[in-house]
Design a protein around this motif. Structure first.
Motif, PDB file in Angstrom:
ATOM      1  N   ARG A 195      45.092  44.670  32.588  1.00  0.00           N
ATOM      2  CA  ARG A 195      44.749  45.002  31.205  1.00  0.00           C
ATOM      3  C   ARG A 195      43.271  45.348  31.124  1.00  0.00           C
ATOM      4  O   ARG A 195      42.477  44.901  31.958  1.00  0.00           O
ATOM      5  CB  ARG A 195      45.008  43.796  30.295  1.00  0.00           C
ATOM      6  N   GLU A 196      42.929  46.069  30.079  1.00  0.00           N
ATOM      7  CA  GLU A 196      41.528  46.467  29.931  1.00  0.00           C
ATOM      8  C   GLU A 196      40.621  45.275  29.684  1.00  0.00           C
ATOM      9  O   GLU A 196      39.483  45.234  30.125  1.00  0.00           O
ATOM     10  CB  GLU A 196      41.394  47.480  28.788  1.00  0.00           C
ATOM     11  N   ASP A 197      41.145  44.249  28.974  1.00  0.00           N
ATOM     12  CA  ASP A 197      40.297  43.094  28.674  1.00  0.00           C
ATOM     13  C   ASP A 197      40.272  42.079  29.818  1.00  0.00           C
ATOM     14  O   ASP A 197      39.740  40.987  29.668  1.00  0.00           O
ATOM     15  CB  ASP A 197      40.744  42.424  27.375  1.00  0.00           C
ATOM     16  N   ALA A 198      40.860  42.434  30.982  1.00  0.00           N
ATOM     17  CA  ALA A 198      40.837  41.595  32.191  1.00  0.00           C
ATOM     18  C   ALA A 198      41.518  40.234  32.006  1.00  0.00           C
ATOM     19  O   ALA A 198      41.262  39.306  32.754  1.00  0.00           O
ATOM     20  CB  ALA A 198      39.417  41.390  32.699  1.00  0.00           C
ATOM     21  N   THR A 199      42.394  40.102  30.979  1.00  0.00           N
ATOM     22  CA  THR A 199      43.113  38.840  30.848  1.00  0.00           C
ATOM     23  C   THR A 199      44.388  38.876  31.687  1.00  0.00           C
ATOM     24  O   THR A 199      44.945  39.939  31.944  1.00  0.00           O
ATOM     25  CB  THR A 199      43.501  38.544  29.377  1.00  0.00           C
ATOM     26  N   MET A 200      44.792  37.682  32.116  1.00  0.00           N
ATOM     27  CA  MET A 200      46.005  37.574  32.915  1.00  0.00           C
ATOM     28  C   MET A 200      46.864  36.449  32.383  1.00  0.00           C
ATOM     29  O   MET A 200      46.355  35.450  31.892  1.00  0.00           O
ATOM     30  CB  MET A 200      45.642  37.264  34.360  1.00  0.00           C
ATOM     31  N   GLU A 201      48.186  36.641  32.468  1.00  0.00           N
ATOM     32  CA  GLU A 201      49.115  35.624  31.979  1.00  0.00           C
ATOM     33  C   GLU A 201      49.815  34.985  33.172  1.00  0.00           C
ATOM     34  O   GLU A 201      50.154  35.675  34.130  1.00  0.00           O
ATOM     35  CB  GLU A 201      50.133  36.310  31.061  1.00  0.00           C
ATOM     36  N   PHE A 202      49.983  33.660  33.128  1.00  0.00           N
ATOM     37  CA  PHE A 202      50.684  32.948  34.197  1.00  0.00           C
ATOM     38  C   PHE A 202      51.771  32.067  33.612  1.00  0.00           C
ATOM     39  O   PHE A 202      51.620  31.518  32.521  1.00  0.00           O
ATOM     40  CB  PHE A 202      49.704  32.061  34.984  1.00  0.00           C
ATOM     41  N   HIS A 203      52.903  31.960  34.333  1.00  0.00           N
ATOM     42  CA  HIS A 203      53.996  31.077  33.939  1.00  0.00           C
ATOM     43  C   HIS A 203      54.123  29.991  35.003  1.00  0.00           C
ATOM     44  O   HIS A 203      54.353  30.316  36.162  1.00  0.00           O
ATOM     45  CB  HIS A 203      55.325  31.843  33.879  1.00  0.00           C
ATOM     46  N   VAL A 204      53.969  28.740  34.614  1.00  0.00           N
ATOM     47  CA  VAL A 204      54.031  27.665  35.611  1.00  0.00           C
ATOM     48  C   VAL A 204      55.131  26.678  35.257  1.00  0.00           C
ATOM     49  O   VAL A 204      55.167  26.126  34.169  1.00  0.00           O
ATOM     50  CB  VAL A 204      52.686  26.913  35.707  1.00  0.00           C
ATOM     51  N   ARG A 205      56.021  26.477  36.208  1.00  0.00           N
ATOM     52  CA  ARG A 205      57.074  25.490  36.006  1.00  0.00           C
ATOM     53  C   ARG A 205      56.654  24.233  36.755  1.00  0.00           C
ATOM     54  O   ARG A 205      56.157  24.314  37.880  1.00  0.00           O
ATOM     55  CB  ARG A 205      58.379  26.022  36.592  1.00  0.00           C
ATOM     56  N   VAL A 206      56.842  23.077  36.132  1.00  0.00           N
ATOM     57  CA  VAL A 206      56.460  21.817  36.772  1.00  0.00           C
ATOM     58  C   VAL A 206      57.386  21.545  37.961  1.00  0.00           C
ATOM     59  O   VAL A 206      58.603  21.559  37.814  1.00  0.00           O
ATOM     60  CB  VAL A 206      56.589  20.635  35.784  1.00  0.00           C
ATOM     61  N   ILE A 207      56.791  21.345  39.142  1.00  0.00           N
ATOM     62  CA  ILE A 207      57.565  20.887  40.294  1.00  0.00           C
ATOM     63  C   ILE A 207      57.444  19.366  40.293  1.00  0.00           C
ATOM     64  O   ILE A 207      56.330  18.841  40.283  1.00  0.00           O
ATOM     65  CB  ILE A 207      56.964  21.433  41.605  1.00  0.00           C
ATOM     66  N   ASP A 208      58.573  18.672  40.274  1.00  0.00           N
ATOM     67  CA  ASP A 208      58.516  17.210  40.238  1.00  0.00           C
ATOM     68  C   ASP A 208      57.730  16.695  41.446  1.00  0.00           C
ATOM     69  O   ASP A 208      58.058  17.007  42.583  1.00  0.00           O
ATOM     70  CB  ASP A 208      59.936  16.624  40.264  1.00  0.00           C
TER      71      ASP A 208
END
Lengths: 373, 227
Positions: A195-208
């Motif tokens: 993206r132009e604003d250099a933001t990034m999205e991450f999805h994290v699932r908890v590993i027990d």
């Protein structure tokens, strides 16, 4: 350098299992205590990495091209840990001391010279690659968390902005380290195209019982600091292909595929794309709202959410392989799969029995195990 | 790393670690994977221990041989002793590192168990709640239906058809909401009790942990350094 002798020597030393790496790190830390701070408290995983890297180097020692690629990547990758060219000599000395210790009477001056020479070559390639990379990139990217939300009880989604621009290809991932868990790096896929604003999205699932994922999924707040490593991974859109695209995402395997959707959307003539998103129950479909928005803007995109373990769910029910198989014929599609190991394996197998050529199937195994959604 | 077992045809720890067994054909009984894996882990550790004991013995033989050959007291022995001290230091540090590794592994294991229990419990509660909701709806419907029927056949004023039907519907809805409300009350009360219990448990456990460290599985003490 006698490579057969090297291999034989390594095989004999490797018989001692974990003791070898244990001795190596203790020797290094005693001679150079300042290096201890570069590692996490528990060294168990680290020792595994070392032994695997050594085994790869020794077994590929004649295969120069492949070995050079491996070492160059390793050298670049070590920059984020704070590794400097000056660290290689002490490491070489401790490695030789370790090999000598476990070789016993079999350790000869000739063998020592062979190892010395082999390590010199390895160190050269790694430091050279690191020096080249230094001209282009920082050792790691400083990131600040902009927003964070728990989407379900075990999946967190957050946005990060970096100070310097991190160039990546949609579908790639970066290693993340948090100040909450110093020196523990884990790979996470970026869930958007650049993206132009250099933001990034991450999805994290908890590993027990996981080392980092619970901290990232639950513990981040706006303003939290993260370090991001260089982008890696090859689950990226085949630029030469004009085929229609099939994306199959299990749980947070959605992240890299959502990035690919973003990339397709930027094309002048986007191919017909079908995205399947699977979860065990309806609450596991954690990103539907956003997906619906994207779906509404992209007429070339079909999105099918499906749920495997909830008889009350009103949409598509069944495991991803079942739902995908009954929803169309895919033999002429370019297919991308991402998600937990059992799902990725089951889906790959299904594609092969459905007659989708293996060259058209691209896979990212997230490495954790959960019944196939 | 099966290279190792191929070169001199010996079984190595790595070979044990890397071994895979094909799964039993469908309909055939197979072994419990967890058990097989656990046993392989045990065999691997035992092999490593044997190799290391063998190396230690070889070192000892060498040292004794040197002594028998009358090398003690000269410069070679002094240099050897210094090496020996370094190796001892390495061993002690390694032992300390392993202890730390074990504590971290135990903590992670503990957190994994807790998380898995919580996950299981959550699934149970959700299933239970779904079942409960279904039963509740069913019961409310049955009671309301019979109330409606009663209203239809009520001999009281014998009003016209439309009105009777409306009254039946009213009776249905009134009974339905009554039953539903009663159940909801009971359910919320139970939830409230759960939350209170949870709060109490947390307070007690916090008070307890302040006094003593959490109980971890027992670890053998590292043996005192020898030699």
């Amino acid at each position: 350098m006698d490579t057969a002798r090297l291999k034989e020597s390594f095989a004999r030393v490797a018989m001692h299992g974990d003791e070898v790496a244990l001795f190596f790190y203790s020797d290094l830390f005693l001679r150079h205590p300042e290096t201890r701070d570069m590692f996490p408290v528990s060294m168990a995983e680290q020792r595994g990495h070392l032994v695997r890297a050594l085994a790869t180097i020794v077994s590929d020692v004649e295969n120069t091209g492949q070995l050079t690629d491996f070492l160059q990547a390793l050298g670049r990758d070590h920059r984020k840990y704070g590794t400097l060219a000056a660290h290689y000599e002490p490491v070489g000395a401790s490695l030789l001391a370790t090999l000598a210790h476990f070789s016993g009477p079999a350790w000869t001056p000739e063998l020592a010279a062979d190892w010395q020479q082999a390590f010199g070559l390895v160190a050269n390639v790694m430091t050279e690659a690191a020096a080249q990379d230094e001209k282009l990139n920082p050792p790691f990217w400083e990131g600040t968390v902009l927003s964070h939300e728990m989407r379900t009880f075990d999946i967190g989604v957050f946005r990060v902005v970096t100070l310097d621009t991190l160039s990546f290809v949609p579908g790639q991932s970066v290693a993340i380290e948090s100040e909450m868990r110093p020196r523990i790096w884990r790979l996470y896929s970026i869930a958007n195209a650049p993206r132009e604003d250099a933001t990034m999205e991450f999805h994290v699932r908890v590993i027990d019982g996981g080392a980092l994922s619970p901290a990232l999924a639950r513990g981040l707040t706006p303003g939290s600091r993260l370090r991001l490593g260089p982008p890696v991974g090859s689950l990226t859109l085949d630029p030469g292909s004009s085929r229609n695209v099939l994306l199959v995402a299990g749980s947070t395997g959605l992240a890299p595929l959502k990035a690919i959707v973003g990339q397709i959307a930027e094309r002048a003539d986007p191919p017909e794309t079908h995205l399947f998103v699977g979860a065990r129950d309806a609450s596991g479909l954690y990103d539907l709202q956003d997906l619906k928005k994207i779906g509404a803007e992209c007429p070339w995109l079909t999105i099918t959410p499906c749920v495997s373990d909830d008889p009350d769910y009103r949409g598509e029910r069944g495991t991803l392989p079942d739902v995908v198989a009954r929803s169309g014929s895919w033999a002429s599609h370019e297919a991308y799969i991402a998600g937990p190991t059992p799902m990725v394996e089951a889906m790959t197998e299904r594609f092969s029995s459905l007659g989708v050529p293996a060259t058209q199937v691209h896979v990212e195994d997230f490495g954790w195990s959960e019944p196939c959604p | 790393m099966s290279v190792i077992s191929r070169t001199d045809n010996r079984l190595t720890p790595d070979a044990v670690q890397a071994v895979t067994f094909p799964s039993a054909r469908l309909g055939r009984r197979g072994l419990d994977e967890e058990h097989v894996r656990a046993f392989c882990g045990q065999v691997e550790r035992e092999l490593v221990r044997l190799f290391n004991e063998r190396t230690a013995l070889a070192d000892e033989v060498q040292r004794l041989r040197r002594r028998v050959l009358g090398l003690s007291g000269n410069d070679a022995e002094a240099g050897y002793r210094q090496d020996d001290a370094h190796v001892q230091a390495v061993r002690i540090l390694s032992k300390a590192q392993q202890t730390a590794d074990n504590y971290v592994a135990d903590a992670q294991d503990y957190s994994r168990q807790l998380a898995q229990d919580a996950r299981r419990r959550r699934d149970e509660i959700l299933t239970e709640a779904r079942k409960h909701a279904a039963v509740m709806l069913e019961e409310a419907h049955t009671e309301a239906s019979s109330a409606a029927e009663a209203a239809l056949v009520a001999p009281a004023a014998q009003p016209d058809g439309d009105r009777r039907e409306l009254e039946a519907e009213l009776a249905y809805l009134r009974t339905f909401s009554d039953v539903y409300r009663t159940h909801l009350h009971a359910y919320l009360d139970a939830l409230l009790r759960n939350v209170e219990e949870w709060e109490r448990a947390e307070k007690t456990s916090l008070a307890a942990t302040r006094g003593s460290l959490p109980r971890l599985p027992h670890h053998p003490q590292p043996p005192p350094p020898t030699g």
